[in-house]
Design a protein around this motif. Structure first.
Motif, mmCIF file in Angstrom:
data_model
loop_
_atom_site.group_PDB
_atom_site.id
_atom_site.type_symbol
_atom_site.label_atom_id
_atom_site.label_comp_id
_atom_site.label_asym_id
_atom_site.label_seq_id
_atom_site.Cartn_x
_atom_site.Cartn_y
_atom_site.Cartn_z
ATOM 1 N N ASP A 67 0.869 -1.178 0.000
ATOM 2 C CA ASP A 67 0.000 0.000 0.000
ATOM 3 C C ASP A 67 0.905 1.227 0.000
ATOM 4 O O ASP A 67 1.578 1.512 0.980
ATOM 5 C CB ASP A 67 -0.887 -0.024 1.251
ATOM 6 C CG ASP A 67 -1.810 1.184 1.341
ATOM 7 O OD1 ASP A 67 -1.708 2.090 0.499
ATOM 8 O OD2 ASP A 67 -2.637 1.223 2.274
ATOM 9 N N SER A 69 0.095 4.365 -0.130
ATOM 10 C CA SER A 69 -0.397 5.611 0.460
ATOM 11 C C SER A 69 0.501 5.952 1.653
ATOM 12 O O SER A 69 0.887 5.075 2.427
ATOM 13 C CB SER A 69 -1.847 5.457 0.903
ATOM 14 O OG SER A 69 -1.962 4.467 1.899
ATOM 15 N N GLN A 76 0.484 10.366 -0.922
ATOM 16 C CA GLN A 76 0.435 9.466 -2.075
ATOM 17 C C GLN A 76 0.522 10.249 -3.378
ATOM 18 O O GLN A 76 -0.112 11.269 -3.555
ATOM 19 C CB GLN A 76 -0.870 8.667 -2.045
ATOM 20 C CG GLN A 76 -1.038 7.721 -3.207
ATOM 21 C CD GLN A 76 -2.400 7.051 -3.198
ATOM 22 O OE1 GLN A 76 -3.138 7.180 -2.240
ATOM 23 N NE2 GLN A 76 -2.728 6.362 -4.274
ATOM 24 N N LEU A 79 -0.697 5.635 -8.255
ATOM 25 C CA LEU A 79 -1.556 4.532 -7.844
ATOM 26 C C LEU A 79 -1.162 4.011 -6.459
ATOM 27 O O LEU A 79 0.000 4.075 -6.063
ATOM 28 C CB LEU A 79 -1.490 3.410 -8.879
ATOM 29 C CG LEU A 79 -2.051 3.781 -10.261
ATOM 30 C CD1 LEU A 79 -1.754 2.684 -11.275
ATOM 31 C CD2 LEU A 79 -3.546 4.045 -10.177
ATOM 32 N N ARG A 80 -2.155 3.473 -5.770
ATOM 33 C CA ARG A 80 -1.954 3.098 -4.366
ATOM 34 C C ARG A 80 -1.478 1.662 -4.172
ATOM 35 O O ARG A 80 -0.541 1.405 -3.416
ATOM 36 C CB ARG A 80 -3.263 3.312 -3.605
ATOM 37 C CG ARG A 80 -3.200 2.900 -2.154
ATOM 38 C CD ARG A 80 -4.475 3.240 -1.414
ATOM 39 N NE ARG A 80 -4.402 2.783 -0.035
ATOM 40 C CZ ARG A 80 -5.359 2.965 0.869
ATOM 41 N NH1 ARG A 80 -6.465 3.597 0.537
ATOM 42 N NH2 ARG A 80 -5.217 2.500 2.102
ATOM 43 N N TYR A 81 -2.123 0.701 -4.831
ATOM 44 C CA TYR A 81 -1.848 -0.713 -4.537
ATOM 45 C C TYR A 81 -0.940 -1.351 -5.585
ATOM 46 O O TYR A 81 -1.182 -1.249 -6.781
ATOM 47 C CB TYR A 81 -3.153 -1.497 -4.444
ATOM 48 C CG TYR A 81 -4.034 -1.009 -3.327
ATOM 49 C CD1 TYR A 81 -3.721 -1.276 -2.003
ATOM 50 C CD2 TYR A 81 -5.165 -0.250 -3.597
ATOM 51 C CE1 TYR A 81 -4.515 -0.804 -0.967
ATOM 52 C CE2 TYR A 81 -5.974 0.224 -2.571
ATOM 53 C CZ TYR A 81 -5.639 -0.059 -1.265
ATOM 54 O OH TYR A 81 -6.430 0.415 -0.239
ATOM 55 N N ASP A 105 -7.738 2.300 -7.588
ATOM 56 C CA ASP A 105 -7.549 2.272 -6.136
ATOM 57 C C ASP A 105 -8.802 1.822 -5.392
ATOM 58 O O ASP A 105 -8.712 1.238 -4.307
ATOM 59 C CB ASP A 105 -7.147 3.662 -5.626
ATOM 60 C CG ASP A 105 -5.725 4.044 -6.022
ATOM 61 O OD1 ASP A 105 -4.976 3.158 -6.476
ATOM 62 O OD2 ASP A 105 -5.365 5.228 -5.882
ATOM 63 N N ASN A 106 -9.971 2.107 -5.951
ATOM 64 C CA ASN A 106 -11.217 1.756 -5.277
ATOM 65 C C ASN A 106 -11.543 0.267 -5.391
ATOM 66 O O ASN A 106 -12.210 -0.293 -4.526
ATOM 67 C CB ASN A 106 -12.373 2.579 -5.854
ATOM 68 C CG ASN A 106 -12.219 4.051 -5.559
ATOM 69 O OD1 ASN A 106 -11.843 4.429 -4.453
ATOM 70 N ND2 ASN A 106 -12.468 4.889 -6.547
ATOM 71 N N PRO A 108 -8.954 -2.596 -6.472
ATOM 72 C CA PRO A 108 -7.690 -3.088 -7.032
ATOM 73 C C PRO A 108 -7.833 -4.489 -7.623
ATOM 74 O O PRO A 108 -8.127 -5.436 -6.904
ATOM 75 C CB PRO A 108 -6.719 -3.067 -5.849
ATOM 76 C CG PRO A 108 -7.574 -3.013 -4.633
ATOM 77 C CD PRO A 108 -8.877 -2.399 -5.018
ATOM 78 N N ARG A 156 -3.941 -2.459 5.007
ATOM 79 C CA ARG A 156 -4.151 -1.142 4.404
ATOM 80 C C ARG A 156 -3.811 -0.089 5.446
ATOM 81 O O ARG A 156 -4.164 -0.220 6.624
ATOM 82 C CB ARG A 156 -5.600 -0.988 3.946
ATOM 83 C CG ARG A 156 -5.938 -1.838 2.734
ATOM 84 C CD ARG A 156 -7.330 -1.543 2.220
ATOM 85 N NE ARG A 156 -7.576 -2.252 0.964
ATOM 86 C CZ ARG A 156 -8.660 -2.096 0.228
ATOM 87 N NH1 ARG A 156 -9.609 -1.249 0.620
ATOM 88 N NH2 ARG A 156 -8.812 -2.760 -0.903
#
Length: 202
Positions: A67, A69, A76, A79-81, A105-106, A108, A156
């Protein structure tokens, strides 16, 4: 079969030649090769890395989620993941770290590598359980470390330290029950008390 050590620069050149335009980035740091591909090319790139005669990464040693973030205490950006796989070629004695970011991100979502390496099965389940990364095509994608009724994904970075619920055994009901968390979050500061003659001082 003769096993010999491959120079990391040679591995880098072989991987770059095999993947060609599928490769987003390639970097050598501390003698280790890290490559990145786009999510849409992930499965294709992984198969090339396994099958190309100059790559021959026949073993997937590990896969984990990340993660990004607040990565390194910074906001961040991007992209997060991310999913990171560590591949090994026993025959050519070389390794590569393969990175891919989930494009949403919402939700993955990435392709599963279970059709290429059987060893990835539980690793992908772990990344799903802890990070909520979904692997399309996985034959049995379900939680592997947390309880069946667990809410959320505990690795997360926005997951509360105390969790969302706690469970206990209810003797009257004869079963485990879930209830809201009763632990109040607090910051613990160690309290140090020393006697006057501590350390032999008088």
């Amino acid at each position: 079969m003769t096993t010999y050590a491959v120079n990391p620069q040679t591995t880098k050149a072989s991987v770059e030649a095999a993947l060609g335009g599928l490769l987003k980035s390639s970097a050598l740091r501390l003698g280790e090769l890290t490559i990145e591909v786009e999510a849409e090319h992930y499965l294709q790139a992984a198969q090339i890395l396994r099958d190309d005669p100059n790559c021959r990464f026949e073993q997937l040693m590990d896969l984990c989620g990340v993660d990004y973030s607040t990565y390194r205490d910074q906001a961040q950006s991007g992209l997060r993941y991310c999913v990171v796989s560590h591949l090994l070629s026993v025959g050519l004695n070389q390794r590569v770290r393969l990175k891919v970011f989930a494009p949403d991100d919402n939700f993955p979502l990435l392709a599963s590598l279970t059709g290429l390496w059987g060893s990835v099965n539980w690793f992908e389940r772990e990344a799903f359980d802890l990070f909520g990364i979904v692997f399309e095509g996985h034959p049995d994608l379900r939680r592997i470390l947390t309880d069946y009724g667990f809410i959320g994904h505990p690795f997360r970075k926005d997951f509360p330290v105390s969790g969302h619920v706690e469970m206990r055994y209810d003797a009257e009901l004869g079963r485990v029950v879930y209830q809201p968390v009763t632990i109040e979050p607090r910051e613990i500061t160690p309290r140090v008390i020393r006697e006057e003659d501590y350390g032999g001082r008088h």
